[in-house]
Structure formats: C-alpha cells, structure tokens
Scaffold this motif. Structure first.
Motif, PDB file in Angstrom:
ATOM      1  N   MET A   1     -13.652  38.886  35.921  1.00  0.00           N
ATOM      2  CA  MET A   1     -15.038  38.835  36.336  1.00  0.00           C
ATOM      3  C   MET A   1     -15.912  39.360  35.201  1.00  0.00           C
ATOM      4  O   MET A   1     -15.682  40.440  34.678  1.00  0.00           O
ATOM      5  N   LYS A   2     -16.894  38.587  34.831  1.00  0.00           N
ATOM      6  CA  LYS A   2     -17.769  38.939  33.719  1.00  0.00           C
ATOM      7  C   LYS A   2     -19.092  39.472  34.277  1.00  0.00           C
ATOM      8  O   LYS A   2     -19.754  38.805  35.057  1.00  0.00           O
ATOM      9  N   ILE A   3     -19.470  40.674  33.851  1.00  0.00           N
ATOM     10  CA  ILE A   3     -20.708  41.291  34.302  1.00  0.00           C
ATOM     11  C   ILE A   3     -21.781  41.011  33.264  1.00  0.00           C
ATOM     12  O   ILE A   3     -21.635  41.369  32.098  1.00  0.00           O
ATOM     13  N   GLN A   4     -22.860  40.384  33.673  1.00  0.00           N
ATOM     14  CA  GLN A   4     -23.932  39.989  32.754  1.00  0.00           C
ATOM     15  C   GLN A   4     -24.587  41.192  32.078  1.00  0.00           C
ATOM     16  O   GLN A   4     -25.071  41.080  30.967  1.00  0.00           O
ATOM     17  N   ALA A   5     -24.587  42.341  32.742  1.00  0.00           N
ATOM     18  CA  ALA A   5     -25.219  43.532  32.162  1.00  0.00           C
ATOM     19  C   ALA A   5     -24.533  43.959  30.866  1.00  0.00           C
ATOM     20  O   ALA A   5     -25.136  44.593  30.013  1.00  0.00           O
ATOM     21  N   PHE A   6     -23.263  43.596  30.716  1.00  0.00           N
ATOM     22  CA  PHE A   6     -22.504  43.991  29.538  1.00  0.00           C
ATOM     23  C   PHE A   6     -22.322  42.852  28.546  1.00  0.00           C
ATOM     24  O   PHE A   6     -21.646  43.018  27.530  1.00  0.00           O
ATOM     25  N   ALA A   7     -22.906  41.691  28.811  1.00  0.00           N
ATOM     26  CA  ALA A   7     -22.707  40.517  27.958  1.00  0.00           C
ATOM     27  C   ALA A   7     -23.178  40.764  26.522  1.00  0.00           C
ATOM     28  O   ALA A   7     -22.502  40.376  25.571  1.00  0.00           O
ATOM     29  N   ALA A 112     -20.386  53.058  17.606  1.00  0.00           N
ATOM     30  CA  ALA A 112     -21.604  53.382  18.349  1.00  0.00           C
ATOM     31  C   ALA A 112     -21.796  52.417  19.520  1.00  0.00           C
ATOM     32  O   ALA A 112     -22.197  52.828  20.619  1.00  0.00           O
ATOM     33  N   SER A 113     -21.502  51.140  19.305  1.00  0.00           N
ATOM     34  CA  SER A 113     -21.596  50.158  20.386  1.00  0.00           C
ATOM     35  C   SER A 113     -20.614  50.493  21.505  1.00  0.00           C
ATOM     36  O   SER A 113     -20.950  50.392  22.689  1.00  0.00           O
ATOM     37  N   LEU A 114     -19.395  50.890  21.131  1.00  0.00           N
ATOM     38  CA  LEU A 114     -18.408  51.282  22.138  1.00  0.00           C
ATOM     39  C   LEU A 114     -18.865  52.516  22.920  1.00  0.00           C
ATOM     40  O   LEU A 114     -18.715  52.580  24.141  1.00  0.00           O
ATOM     41  N   THR A 115     -19.434  53.485  22.217  1.00  0.00           N
ATOM     42  CA  THR A 115     -19.917  54.704  22.861  1.00  0.00           C
ATOM     43  C   THR A 115     -21.057  54.393  23.822  1.00  0.00           C
ATOM     44  O   THR A 115     -21.103  54.916  24.942  1.00  0.00           O
ATOM     45  N   PHE A 116     -21.977  53.526  23.406  1.00  0.00           N
ATOM     46  CA  PHE A 116     -23.091  53.144  24.266  1.00  0.00           C
ATOM     47  C   PHE A 116     -22.584  52.423  25.514  1.00  0.00           C
ATOM     48  O   PHE A 116     -23.024  52.697  26.636  1.00  0.00           O
ATOM     49  N   LEU A 117     -21.643  51.518  25.344  1.00  0.00           N
ATOM     50  CA  LEU A 117     -21.061  50.788  26.458  1.00  0.00           C
ATOM     51  C   LEU A 117     -20.336  51.734  27.404  1.00  0.00           C
ATOM     52  O   LEU A 117     -20.459  51.635  28.628  1.00  0.00           O
ATOM     53  N   GLY A 119     -21.016  54.862  27.855  1.00  0.00           N
ATOM     54  CA  GLY A 119     -22.049  55.622  28.567  1.00  0.00           C
ATOM     55  C   GLY A 119     -22.643  54.828  29.719  1.00  0.00           C
ATOM     56  O   GLY A 119     -22.898  55.372  30.806  1.00  0.00           O
ATOM     57  N   ALA A 120     -22.860  53.527  29.503  1.00  0.00           N
ATOM     58  CA  ALA A 120     -23.405  52.677  30.563  1.00  0.00           C
ATOM     59  C   ALA A 120     -22.424  52.568  31.728  1.00  0.00           C
ATOM     60  O   ALA A 120     -22.818  52.636  32.897  1.00  0.00           O
ATOM     61  N   ILE A 121     -21.148  52.425  31.407  1.00  0.00           N
ATOM     62  CA  ILE A 121     -20.123  52.338  32.454  1.00  0.00           C
ATOM     63  C   ILE A 121     -20.010  53.662  33.202  1.00  0.00           C
ATOM     64  O   ILE A 121     -19.899  53.688  34.429  1.00  0.00           O
ATOM     65  N   TYR A 126     -20.973  56.985  38.047  1.00  0.00           N
ATOM     66  CA  TYR A 126     -21.671  58.120  38.639  1.00  0.00           C
ATOM     67  C   TYR A 126     -22.538  57.672  39.811  1.00  0.00           C
ATOM     68  O   TYR A 126     -22.555  58.296  40.869  1.00  0.00           O
ATOM     69  N   ALA A 127     -23.259  56.570  39.626  1.00  0.00           N
ATOM     70  CA  ALA A 127     -24.124  56.049  40.687  1.00  0.00           C
ATOM     71  C   ALA A 127     -23.317  55.555  41.886  1.00  0.00           C
ATOM     72  O   ALA A 127     -23.682  55.771  43.040  1.00  0.00           O
ATOM     73  N   ILE A 128     -22.200  54.902  41.612  1.00  0.00           N
ATOM     74  CA  ILE A 128     -21.360  54.369  42.691  1.00  0.00           C
ATOM     75  C   ILE A 128     -20.721  55.496  43.501  1.00  0.00           C
ATOM     76  O   ILE A 128     -20.661  55.437  44.733  1.00  0.00           O
ATOM     77  N   LYS A 129     -20.267  56.542  42.808  1.00  0.00           N
ATOM     78  CA  LYS A 129     -19.624  57.657  43.495  1.00  0.00           C
ATOM     79  C   LYS A 129     -20.633  58.563  44.202  1.00  0.00           C
ATOM     80  O   LYS A 129     -20.254  59.460  44.941  1.00  0.00           O
ATOM     81  N   GLY A 130     -21.909  58.364  43.933  1.00  0.00           N
ATOM     82  CA  GLY A 130     -22.932  59.174  44.593  1.00  0.00           C
ATOM     83  C   GLY A 130     -23.152  60.523  43.961  1.00  0.00           C
ATOM     84  O   GLY A 130     -23.490  61.490  44.626  1.00  0.00           O
TER      85      GLY A 130
END
Length: 132
Positions: A1-7, A112-117, A119-121, A126-130
């Motif tokens: 499954m491809k998530i557009q937010a990470f494209a 840096a791109s990996l670190t940013f990605l 962080g986004a994940i 964090y948001a999903i776990k509440g």
C-alpha cells in the motif's frame, strides 16, 4: 500500500540513491582514460520523477533489463557531463576532490531525508496511539 503523504520522500530517496551511484562511478573511474564525469541535478530529477511541470513521466518498461535510454537514469533524470576546472592530458574529467565532496554532501542529504521521513512516521504513530 502506497501512502501519498510519503510519495515525495520516496522519490527524493530514489533520486539521491541514483545520484550516489553516478558519483560512485565517477570516483571509481578516476584513473580511466577518456572517462567523462557525470552528474544529475537533484531538483530537476525529483520534478521529473514526480511527473511535474517540465518533467515527462519515465518510460514504461516491461522488464528491469530494458534500457532507459542513453544518458538517462532509472528515475528518468538526464545525466549531464561535469565540466572540469582542470582538464587532464588523458581526457579524463573526474576531479576526485570534487566528486568526493559531492558524494559526501549527497550522503548527508540522503540521511537527512531519512530522518525527516522517520520523524513524520513517528508523528503519525504518536497521533494514532493517542499521545502514549
């Protein structure tokens, strides 16, 4: 499954990896007579990989063995020859210090791109776990 937010991050990592291969090839051929150093422009390659304005979509292939065309990378970005500041007598245009600096810079940007990605994940987790 491809998530557009990470494209965008996926494309950026793919282009950075491709650029690492090109720069590695330049360094490996530093002593090869008549070898011409090449590079790709990250911004135009990323635009091209995303199919944005000014960048056509990559060629459709049915096998990984199909050639992308002379002077093109697997991301569809055009490889350009680097103009040397000091040409050599044997026709080789690789300047090892320039290539190593470009390789190091690209490696830092890849990380840096990996670190940013990451962080986004982590933020999504964090948001999903509440907030736990």
């Amino acid at each position: 499954m491809k998530i557009q937010a990470f494209a965008t991050h996926e494309h950026a990592l793919r282009v950075r990896a491709q650029r690492n291969e090109v720069l590695s090839s330049n360094i490996a051929n530093a002593d090869t007579p008549n070898y011409k150093a090449r590079d790709l422009d990250f911004a135009s390659a990323l635009k091209h990989a995303q199919g944005g304005p000014g960048g056509a979509l990559p060629m459709k292939t049915t096998s990984t063995l199909h050639n992308q065309g002379v002077g093109f990378t697997s991301t569809g970005a055009e490889l350009k020859f680097r103009v040397p500041t000091q040409p050599t007598l044997d026709g080789n245009t690789v300047e090892t210090d320039v290539e190593q600096a470009a390789f190091a810079e690209n490696a830092v940007q890849y990380r840096a791109s990996l670190t940013f990605l990451n962080g986004a994940i982590s933020g999504l987790r964090y948001a999903i776990k509440g907030g736990d």
